[in-house]
Scaffold this motif. Structure first.
Motif, PDB file in Angstrom:
ATOM      1  N   SER A 277       0.834  -1.212   0.000  1.00  0.00           N
ATOM      2  CA  SER A 277       0.000   0.000   0.000  1.00  0.00           C
ATOM      3  C   SER A 277       0.867   1.259   0.000  1.00  0.00           C
ATOM      4  CB  SER A 277      -0.913   0.015   1.223  1.00  0.00           C
ATOM      5  OG  SER A 277      -0.176   0.336   2.382  1.00  0.00           O
ATOM      6  N   GLY A 278       2.068   1.157   0.617  1.00  0.00           N
ATOM      7  CA  GLY A 278       3.044   2.255   0.538  1.00  0.00           C
ATOM      8  C   GLY A 278       2.794   3.423   1.466  1.00  0.00           C
ATOM      9  N   THR A 279       1.725   3.385   2.279  1.00  0.00           N
ATOM     10  CA  THR A 279       1.453   4.523   3.161  1.00  0.00           C
ATOM     11  C   THR A 279       2.179   4.346   4.487  1.00  0.00           C
ATOM     12  OG1 THR A 279      -0.501   3.573   4.242  1.00  0.00           O
ATOM     13  CG2 THR A 279      -0.864   4.713   2.146  1.00  0.00           C
ATOM     14  N   GLU A 280       2.533   5.447   5.102  1.00  0.00           N
ATOM     15  CA  GLU A 280       3.218   5.411   6.394  1.00  0.00           C
ATOM     16  C   GLU A 280       2.307   4.798   7.461  1.00  0.00           C
ATOM     17  OE1 GLU A 280       5.901   5.135   9.014  1.00  0.00           O
ATOM     18  OE2 GLU A 280       6.444   5.830   6.996  1.00  0.00           O
ATOM     19  N   GLU A 281       1.005   5.093   7.348  1.00  0.00           N
ATOM     20  CA  GLU A 281       0.025   4.545   8.300  1.00  0.00           C
ATOM     21  C   GLU A 281       0.041   3.012   8.256  1.00  0.00           C
ATOM     22  OE1 GLU A 281      -4.825   4.511   9.106  1.00  0.00           O
ATOM     23  OE2 GLU A 281      -4.026   5.447   7.290  1.00  0.00           O
ATOM     24  N   ASN A 282       0.077   2.450   7.046  1.00  0.00           N
ATOM     25  CA  ASN A 282       0.056   0.990   6.930  1.00  0.00           C
ATOM     26  C   ASN A 282       1.401   0.355   7.279  1.00  0.00           C
ATOM     27  OD1 ASN A 282      -2.628   0.715   6.399  1.00  0.00           O
ATOM     28  ND2 ASN A 282      -2.413   0.616   4.176  1.00  0.00           N
ATOM     29  N   LEU A 283       2.492   1.081   7.049  1.00  0.00           N
ATOM     30  CA  LEU A 283       3.792   0.567   7.486  1.00  0.00           C
ATOM     31  C   LEU A 283       3.849   0.493   9.015  1.00  0.00           C
ATOM     32  CD1 LEU A 283       6.220   2.334   4.970  1.00  0.00           C
ATOM     33  CD2 LEU A 283       5.524  -0.065   4.987  1.00  0.00           C
ATOM     34  N   GLU A 284       3.185   1.440   9.683  1.00  0.00           N
ATOM     35  CA  GLU A 284       3.092   1.391  11.148  1.00  0.00           C
ATOM     36  C   GLU A 284       2.213   0.216  11.584  1.00  0.00           C
ATOM     37  OE1 GLU A 284       3.365   1.634  15.040  1.00  0.00           O
ATOM     38  OE2 GLU A 284       4.713   2.622  13.621  1.00  0.00           O
ATOM     39  N   LYS A 285       1.151  -0.066  10.808  1.00  0.00           N
ATOM     40  CA  LYS A 285       0.294  -1.234  11.121  1.00  0.00           C
ATOM     41  C   LYS A 285       1.073  -2.532  10.963  1.00  0.00           C
ATOM     42  CE  LYS A 285      -4.189   0.806   9.983  1.00  0.00           C
ATOM     43  NZ  LYS A 285      -5.322   0.844   9.023  1.00  0.00           N
ATOM     44  N   LYS A 286       1.990  -2.547   9.999  1.00  0.00           N
ATOM     45  CA  LYS A 286       2.853  -3.732   9.829  1.00  0.00           C
ATOM     46  C   LYS A 286       3.719  -3.929  11.077  1.00  0.00           C
ATOM     47  CE  LYS A 286       6.994  -4.011   8.014  1.00  0.00           C
ATOM     48  NZ  LYS A 286       8.214  -4.673   7.803  1.00  0.00           N
ATOM     49  N   ARG A 287       4.327  -2.845  11.543  1.00  0.00           N
ATOM     50  CA  ARG A 287       5.176  -2.931  12.738  1.00  0.00           C
ATOM     51  C   ARG A 287       4.342  -3.347  13.957  1.00  0.00           C
ATOM     52  NH1 ARG A 287       7.744   1.486   9.873  1.00  0.00           N
ATOM     53  NH2 ARG A 287       6.321   3.028  10.764  1.00  0.00           N
ATOM     54  N   GLU A 288       3.124  -2.814  14.028  1.00  0.00           N
ATOM     55  CA  GLU A 288       2.237  -3.125  15.163  1.00  0.00           C
ATOM     56  C   GLU A 288       1.841  -4.601  15.149  1.00  0.00           C
ATOM     57  OE1 GLU A 288      -0.952  -3.967  17.637  1.00  0.00           O
ATOM     58  OE2 GLU A 288      -1.303  -3.948  15.469  1.00  0.00           O
ATOM     59  N   LEU A 289       1.590  -5.176  13.951  1.00  0.00           N
ATOM     60  CA  LEU A 289       1.234  -6.589  13.845  1.00  0.00           C
ATOM     61  C   LEU A 289       2.358  -7.470  14.381  1.00  0.00           C
ATOM     62  CD1 LEU A 289      -0.504  -8.969  12.847  1.00  0.00           C
ATOM     63  CD2 LEU A 289       0.519  -8.664  10.573  1.00  0.00           C
TER      64      LEU A 289
END
Length: 338
Positions: A277-289
């Motif tokens: 998706s390339g968004t910073e918000e989703n990269l943070e969701k990846k780290r959170e997972l």
């Protein structure tokens, strides 16, 4: 008692549900077809009622407020009177010859003193516009044409997974394991396979191309753009799978390994989509997972992270993310994205 209950979850399915129903009717009196109208706004309820009226011994129409695919499966299971249970999505269909072989096999087993937990068959990716139809087979991994256990399972390759399309469960096993899928959530088919699998002891594999899995509608849940938009639901399912079991306690080594591999591929799919998706918000969701996995089970975290796919998914920086996206094709093969 019927031999096989087949639930068809339907939401605004008027354009394709009849192909599905007609493919299942040749099962005759051995089969119970439960059409679950999940709050449709089109002609779906009328079509369901018409088939129920025409085939009252075979077809049952159940109508409910919209609860999503999982709730439609729950309703199908609650209404099932068959010894075995199968879900067929309303835009998919089954092959007639393979269907008859499956019913013959289930009939034979039902008449014996053996208890079968899960029957497995092949499925075909009916991808719109594709000349070559990919078939998911299990011939290299599973014993054919006889009952077997997890100890008899050979090596399952990456990408060679049991999906909802592959399996027919014993109805009582699904009820006894307390299977209840979440409402208003996509991608629950992974929970449908994963949750009961721990309780499966006996299996039977028929090498027939039974289930035809249609891919090509723009609004399908496995369309990649839609999956990214619904990424929170994918993560929800992923976390429910993580929370479901302490996989380290599964005594059979092969069963345990398969469950780890299944959880790994779902986590890879979540991770890849978040990266893609390339968004910073989703990269943070990846780290959170990944933080969530670490908090829940540190050993599981290291097992998933240190596997080939886990490593590939978590390489640092833009270059690392490019390599991660290259591994996306593994996930594509498993889910059959558009």
């Amino acid at each position: 008692m019927k031999l096989l209950s087949i639930a068809i979850p339907c939401y605004n399915s008027q354009d394709y549900m009849e192909r599905c129903i007609k493919s299942l009717l040749p099962g005759g009196d051995d089969v119970e077809i439960i059409i679950v109208n999940d709050g449709s706004q089109d002609m779906t309820p009328e079509i369901a009622r018409a088939y129920e009226k025409k085939y009252p011994e075979i077809v049952k129409a159940v109508h409910q407020e919209n609860g999503g695919h999982g709730e439609a499966v729950n309703t199908g299971l609650k209404n099932a009177q068959g010894l075995f249970f199968k879900v067929v999505d309303s835009d998919d269909w089954v092959d007639l010859e393979a269907y008859q072989k499956i019913l013959d096999t289930l009939r034979e087993i039902a008449g014996s003193d053996q208890t079968l937990d899960m029957l497995i068959s092949n499925f075909v990716y009916e991808k719109e516009g594709a000349k070559h139809k990919k078939v998911m087979k299990y011939t290299s991994a599973l014993v054919q044409d006889k009952m077997f256990t997890w100890s008899d399972v050979r090596h399952m390759r990456k990408g060679q997974y049991l999906l909802m399309h592959s399996v027919i469960y014993r109805t009582k096993l699904l009820r006894d394991c307390g299977l209840e899928l979440p409402k208003h959530t996509f991608y629950v088919d992974n929970l449908y396979v994963y949750i009961p699998l721990v309780h499966v002891k006996t299996m039977y594999y028929l090498n027939v191309d039974f289930y035809r899995y249609y891919i090509g509608r723009g609004d399908q849940s496995v369309n990649e753009e839609i999956m990214i938009r619904r990424i929170d639901q994918q993560i929800k399912v992923n976390k429910m799978m993580i929370d479901a079991y302490d996989l380290w306690k599964i005594p059979n080594k092969k069963q345990r390994k398969y469950m780890f591999n299944y959880l790994e591929i779902i986590t890879v799919i979540s991770t890849v989509l978040l990266i893609r998706s390339g968004t910073e918000e989703n990269l943070e969701k990846k780290r959170e997972l990944w933080r969530y996995i670490k908090q829940q089970d540190i050993r599981l975290f290291h097992r998933l992270r240190n596997g080939i796919m886990g490593n590939t998914m978590n390489l640092p920086g833009r270059g690392g993310r490019r390599i991660s996206i290259a591994a996306y094709k593994i996930a594509q093969k498993v889910v059959g994205f558009n």
